[in-house]
Design a protein around this motif. Sequence first.
Motif, PDB file in Angstrom:
ATOM      1  N   PHE A   1      71.066  35.738  -6.433  1.00  0.00           N
ATOM      2  CA  PHE A   1      71.172  37.189  -6.316  1.00  0.00           C
ATOM      3  C   PHE A   1      69.795  37.797  -6.064  1.00  0.00           C
ATOM      4  N   LYS A   2      68.819  37.381  -6.839  1.00  0.00           N
ATOM      5  CA  LYS A   2      67.466  37.918  -6.695  1.00  0.00           C
ATOM      6  C   LYS A   2      66.826  37.466  -5.387  1.00  0.00           C
ATOM      7  N   ARG A   3      67.030  36.222  -5.017  1.00  0.00           N
ATOM      8  CA  ARG A   3      66.464  35.736  -3.759  1.00  0.00           C
ATOM      9  C   ARG A   3      67.058  36.505  -2.569  1.00  0.00           C
ATOM     10  N   ALA A   4      68.334  36.780  -2.627  1.00  0.00           N
ATOM     11  CA  ALA A   4      68.972  37.502  -1.527  1.00  0.00           C
ATOM     12  C   ALA A   4      68.453  38.926  -1.413  1.00  0.00           C
ATOM     13  N   LEU A   5      67.977  39.491  -2.516  1.00  0.00           N
ATOM     14  CA  LEU A   5      67.535  40.884  -2.524  1.00  0.00           C
ATOM     15  C   LEU A   5      66.041  41.047  -2.277  1.00  0.00           C
ATOM     16  N   ARG A   6      65.314  39.957  -2.052  1.00  0.00           N
ATOM     17  CA  ARG A   6      63.868  40.078  -1.857  1.00  0.00           C
ATOM     18  C   ARG A   6      63.483  40.986  -0.687  1.00  0.00           C
ATOM     19  N   PRO A   7      64.247  41.030   0.403  1.00  0.00           N
ATOM     20  CA  PRO A   7      63.878  41.982   1.463  1.00  0.00           C
ATOM     21  C   PRO A   7      64.088  43.446   1.073  1.00  0.00           C
TER      22      PRO A   7
ATOM     23  N   SER B   1      71.551  47.934 -10.586  1.00  0.00           N
ATOM     24  CA  SER B   1      71.661  49.299 -10.068  1.00  0.00           C
ATOM     25  C   SER B   1      70.737  49.503  -8.877  1.00  0.00           C
ATOM     26  N   SER B   2      69.586  48.856  -8.877  1.00  0.00           N
ATOM     27  CA  SER B   2      68.666  48.979  -7.741  1.00  0.00           C
ATOM     28  C   SER B   2      69.263  48.362  -6.486  1.00  0.00           C
ATOM     29  N   ALA B   3      69.964  47.246  -6.635  1.00  0.00           N
ATOM     30  CA  ALA B   3      70.626  46.613  -5.489  1.00  0.00           C
ATOM     31  C   ALA B   3      71.683  47.533  -4.896  1.00  0.00           C
ATOM     32  N   VAL B   4      72.463  48.174  -5.753  1.00  0.00           N
ATOM     33  CA  VAL B   4      73.502  49.086  -5.279  1.00  0.00           C
ATOM     34  C   VAL B   4      72.875  50.256  -4.528  1.00  0.00           C
ATOM     35  N   VAL B   5      71.807  50.828  -5.072  1.00  0.00           N
ATOM     36  CA  VAL B   5      71.140  51.955  -4.418  1.00  0.00           C
ATOM     37  C   VAL B   5      70.541  51.524  -3.084  1.00  0.00           C
ATOM     38  N   ALA B   6      69.960  50.320  -3.027  1.00  0.00           N
ATOM     39  CA  ALA B   6      69.395  49.827  -1.768  1.00  0.00           C
ATOM     40  C   ALA B   6      70.464  49.734  -0.687  1.00  0.00           C
TER      41      ALA B   6
ATOM     42  N   LEU C   1      75.931  36.792   0.860  1.00  0.00           N
ATOM     43  CA  LEU C   1      75.972  37.582  -0.372  1.00  0.00           C
ATOM     44  C   LEU C   1      75.605  39.041  -0.097  1.00  0.00           C
ATOM     45  N   VAL C   2      74.540  39.258   0.638  1.00  0.00           N
ATOM     46  CA  VAL C   2      74.139  40.632   0.953  1.00  0.00           C
ATOM     47  C   VAL C   2      75.226  41.342   1.748  1.00  0.00           C
ATOM     48  N   GLU C   3      75.836  40.638   2.685  1.00  0.00           N
ATOM     49  CA  GLU C   3      76.910  41.248   3.485  1.00  0.00           C
ATOM     50  C   GLU C   3      78.080  41.667   2.604  1.00  0.00           C
ATOM     51  N   LYS C   4      78.435  40.818   1.642  1.00  0.00           N
ATOM     52  CA  LYS C   4      79.570  41.132   0.774  1.00  0.00           C
ATOM     53  C   LYS C   4      79.248  42.283  -0.176  1.00  0.00           C
ATOM     54  N   ILE C   5      78.018  42.326  -0.685  1.00  0.00           N
ATOM     55  CA  ILE C   5      77.638  43.445  -1.552  1.00  0.00           C
ATOM     56  C   ILE C   5      77.615  44.741  -0.756  1.00  0.00           C
ATOM     57  N   ARG C   6      77.051  44.689   0.447  1.00  0.00           N
ATOM     58  CA  ARG C   6      76.997  45.886   1.281  1.00  0.00           C
ATOM     59  C   ARG C   6      78.404  46.400   1.584  1.00  0.00           C
ATOM     60  N   GLU C   7      79.320  45.477   1.883  1.00  0.00           N
ATOM     61  CA  GLU C   7      80.683  45.895   2.204  1.00  0.00           C
ATOM     62  C   GLU C   7      81.390  46.459   0.971  1.00  0.00           C
TER      63      GLU C   7
ATOM     64  N   ASP D   1      59.229  42.283  -6.141  1.00  0.00           N
ATOM     65  CA  ASP D   1      59.264  41.272  -7.201  1.00  0.00           C
ATOM     66  C   ASP D   1      59.144  41.908  -8.579  1.00  0.00           C
ATOM     67  N   GLU D   2      58.441  43.023  -8.646  1.00  0.00           N
ATOM     68  CA  GLU D   2      58.295  43.700  -9.935  1.00  0.00           C
ATOM     69  C   GLU D   2      59.653  44.170 -10.456  1.00  0.00           C
ATOM     70  N   ILE D   3      60.521  44.602  -9.552  1.00  0.00           N
ATOM     71  CA  ILE D   3      61.866  45.004  -9.951  1.00  0.00           C
ATOM     72  C   ILE D   3      62.734  43.781 -10.213  1.00  0.00           C
ATOM     73  N   LEU D   4      62.629  42.780  -9.340  1.00  0.00           N
ATOM     74  CA  LEU D   4      63.526  41.630  -9.413  1.00  0.00           C
ATOM     75  C   LEU D   4      63.243  40.723 -10.597  1.00  0.00           C
TER      76      LEU D   4
END
Length: 646
Positions: free
Chosen positions: A540-546, A271-276, A243-249, A550-553
């Motif tokens: 989605f949230k679990r994939a973005l933990r790195p 939006s935070s995921a996109v910015v990350a 999932l992270v690979e596909k979002i990054r791409e 947690d406060e954002i997620l």
Amino acid sequence: MCGIAGIFDLYERRPIDADILSRMNDIQSHRGPDDRGIHIESGIGFAHRRLSIIDLSFGHQPLSNEDGTVWVIFNGEIYNFKALMDDLSRRGHIFRTRCDTEVIVHAWEEWGEKCVHRFRGMFAFAIWDRKQETVFLARDRLGIKPLYYGLLPDKRLVFGSELKALLVHPDLPRHLDPLAVEDYFAFGYIPDPRTIFSSVHKLAPGHTLTLCRGSVIPEPRQYWDAIFEPRALELEETIEKTLVEKIREAVDIRLIADVPLGAFLSGGVDSSAVVAMMAQLSDKPVHTCSIGFSDPAFDESNYAQQVAHRYGTDHYHAQVNQDDFGLVDRLAGIYDEPYADSSAIPTYRVCELARQQVKVALSGDGGDELFAGYRRYRWHLHEQRIRDLLPLSLRRPLFGRLGRIYPKLDWAPRVFRAKTTFQALARDTVEAYFHSVAIISEGLRNSFFSEDMRRDLQGYSALEVLKEHACHGPKHPLLQVQYLDMKTYLPGDILTKVDRASMAHGLEVRVPLLDHPLVEWVGTLDPSLKYQSGEGKYIFKRALRPYLSDEILYRPKMGFAVPLAAWFRGPLRERVRTVVTGRNLTETGFFEMKSLQRLVDQHLSGLRDYSAPIWSLLMFEAFLRQTLKGESAITHESESPFRKVV
């Protein structure tokens, strides 16, 4: 991003009125302030306004092939244009530019109508093929870019990026469609393919329309649909990594631009995921933009600041006074049709702010539909578990009677009232979901529609929009409502809001979470990976933990909101009384005016909160006054809405 417009004589080759075509083009100048172009032949005229993003020196439109037999006007971005250009060059096609527009011309020559399957991006375009005497219209898979078309009485077809372009033509019939009025007051927008005018349609997402001279207008053809077919479960760690690979791409291919580029940063998960992802892909600080509100109950700028600090973005923040109601009237001119999502106000402001820094912005739109992030999904699934216990033949009379006795559950325990309603339990799955998303209940709509309006509807209800889509979608209760939202709410409300607000400022917005390969892959995930233990966006949230705290997620979802109820009882009180019971609404014949008067009285007295119906009526009246009658907007806007800039 751009604006397109055209006129096509379906049956003859009568001359095209260059003045009308030019005015259709220029009324959309906000969509393309950098360049304009017109191409006219016998019985066909194309017009284009350009917002230059890629290949700034070239890419003038309308653009043709080598011998001038195929012409295109295009609004959007084809992100895989370089790969397509290489492929088409190997097949013998010759390119004069390095822009994505020319790829469409040669893709049409090579693959015809099937060319749309090759494009990865957001688009609405028109092709004129002189040899075949054919106009080909296409809209992207998710409906990110708009396209309107309508047939004139003399059998000419007009089309454009916005409805206002078609309304320039003096021969366009302007009869309001009662079914569209019902849809509007149910959903707060008019779902594709209907528009407020019976003579005009929107080309639906994932559809094309082929118009051949001498033939009648066929039904649009669907070339893509969101498919939900869960596959066998894999290890969650594997899914998270993919999932992270596909979002990054998906983010990476949207960073191509020859102009300043940035991102919206609300502080929410999407939006935070996109910015990350952008921060990891860029060797320079990412430009980010957010707005806050003077009322802390509506402000989440602190969360945006946290993400900006973590990723060292060049963050631009402004605060808007919570009484920013100066846009109430201007919105009608931006959206052309009645449009009742009040978050259009802060969306307009954040686009205005972003355009001061960049010309392209990435957003997190689509994440809630894709990963089941809306709170209403939680309530729907809770109710569905109860519905599954009893057949509809038993539930409908039992809970229907209870719902009539306690229609708002005024006497039920608060904890129960927050989770379910008798009305929802008395309905089938699609009816129940319609009940939850309708901004005005069926009973209230019927009460303020006139007898003539109800007769014109002939029993039609906006519920039929969802029922029609449900026939073609998945049956799993979560996947079904996700599908319904992707067919209606996403293109009709969310993407319409962002397109018009951004284009009003000459800003291009890209939506990586709606990259269609990502959408197709997410459609193969088991529903339990989207919603689990009362939590939406689970995987989605679990994939973005790195990448996010947690406060954002895991904080409660806020979203853009404005205090309508307080506005209508305060600074807009007199305007509400004047407009809702005034001449413009009365003259339509759609409304029972005594019912509207009661609705206003009960809201202003504090007896009921009718802010959603009142806002819908205000926006409908503004449409009647500005779009239909061409009267001037009533504006209360100050010189600048921004209180401070950081």
